[in-house]
Scaffold this active site. Structure first.
Site, PDB file in Angstrom:
ATOM      1  CB  SER A  15       3.953   8.985  10.452  1.00  0.00           C
ATOM      2  OG  SER A  15       5.036   9.905   9.600  1.00  0.00           O
ATOM      3  CD  GLU A  74       0.331   7.904   3.282  1.00  0.00           C
ATOM      4  OE1 GLU A  74       1.377   7.974   3.952  1.00  0.00           O
ATOM      5  OE2 GLU A  74      -0.535   6.733   3.499  1.00  0.00           O
ATOM      6  CG  HIS A 100       2.329  10.842   5.914  1.00  0.00           C
ATOM      7  ND1 HIS A 100       2.673   9.508   5.550  1.00  0.00           N
ATOM      8  CD2 HIS A 100       2.760  11.335   7.130  1.00  0.00           C
ATOM      9  CE1 HIS A 100       3.482   9.301   6.767  1.00  0.00           C
ATOM     10  NE2 HIS A 100       3.509  10.345   7.370  1.00  0.00           N
TER      11      HIS A 100
END
Length: 297
Positions: free
Chosen positions: A145, A238, A268
């Site tokens: 991330s 995502e 995600h």
């Protein structure tokens, strides 16, 4: 597959997205408890070191690691939450999969320390390793991330400062364009635990007025030539899927050796949820194989 129905699990995850109305301390504590709950129960042996007075790194090790291999790890958390402490289970899984020590960086967080503070900390951590008998060719930066974003920002900074580069890097669900304007932000709204509102908060807190087109913040806008081998993972569900795919295409055009994997149906940073999702364990295993192959060259 996911033990709950996909929508039930996504709803669970969405309920833990940090609430900007809460104090920073409360949001970080709640997020830490949440992340820890879904990771492996295994904990690595740890050793904390001071990179600077205000910056620490944590060596993480499990039995069987090869001591001259180092994964330089940057945790997730939207640039505003997260720490080594709430990624220890994940660090243990990475260490096992790559048979490598993990050096996790507790970089400074927004809103107290907005861009470019985390990038400065990433550079400081890399310099710390190379000045403490860890040569660049035995380092693989890896991040998830926001941590994946920092990996790419780090590589670009090393290149531009003419410093020795690591042989490869691993990015899991990196945020490559902080404008967050791609079509998948809308198209995947019901497939991800992130929301468009959360992306807007990330941009506001982390950039604090910096143009999202700044190449140091959004690596998709940078020249990508002369980067080392990249391994990217993205979930088809995502919100930022289109951004990652566009980055992978641009890197390919720039001549970067890149392995880009699209994981169908994943959202995600699914890789972190190893207790809940078999695909998370599979993704970490594949990242570990890539690291072992790279170190074995």
């Amino acid at each position: 597959m996911i033990r709950e129905t996909p929508q039930e699990f996504l709803d669970t995850l969405k309920s833990y997205v940090p609430d900007p109305r809460k104090t920073v301390g409360v949001a970080r504590q709640e997020f830490s408890e949440f992340f820890t709950e879904f990771q492996s129960d295994e904990r690595p042996a740890t050793e904390q070191v001071a990179i600077r007075d205000d910056l620490r790194g944590v060596w993480c090790s499990v039995p069987g690691v090869i001591q001259d291999r180092t994964l330089l790890f940057f945790h997730g958390g939207f640039f505003s939450v997260g720490s080594t402490a709430d990624h220890l289970g994940f660090c243990a899984e990475l260490a096992k999969a790559a048979q490598s020590r993990v050096f996790s960086v507790d970089y400074r967080l927004a809103p107290e320390h907005p861009f470019p503070a985390p990038l400065e900390d990433a550079l400081a951590a890399y310099r710390y390793l190379t000045s403490h008998s860890v040569p660049p060719h035995r380092i693989i930066p890896i991040g998830i991330s926001a941590g994946g974003t920092l990996v790419l920002d780090l590589l670009l900074s090393l290149r531009d400062e003419h410093l020795l580069m690591p042989p490869a890097a691993i990015c899991m669900s990196p945020m490559v364009d902080l404008a967050f304007g791609s079509a998948s932000v809308t198209a995947n709204e019901n497939k991800d635990w992130l929301t468009p509102a959360r992306l807007a908060t990330i941009r506001a807190q982390y950039l604090a007025g910096t143009d999202p087109d700044d190449v140091r913040a959004s690596p998709i806008h940078a020249s990508l030539s002369r980067l080392p081998r990249l391994y990217l993972q993205a979930g088809s569900g995502e919100l930022i899927f289109d951004d990652i795919s566009a980055f992978a295409k641009k890197a390919t055009w720039a001549g970067v050796p890149i392995r880009y994997e699209i994981w169908e149906g994943m959202f995600h940073a699914w890789q972190i949820f190893g207790k809940q999702i078999p695909e998370a364990r599979d993704a970490v295993a594949r990242a570990g194989t890539f690291a072992r192959e790279t170190f074995g060259r």
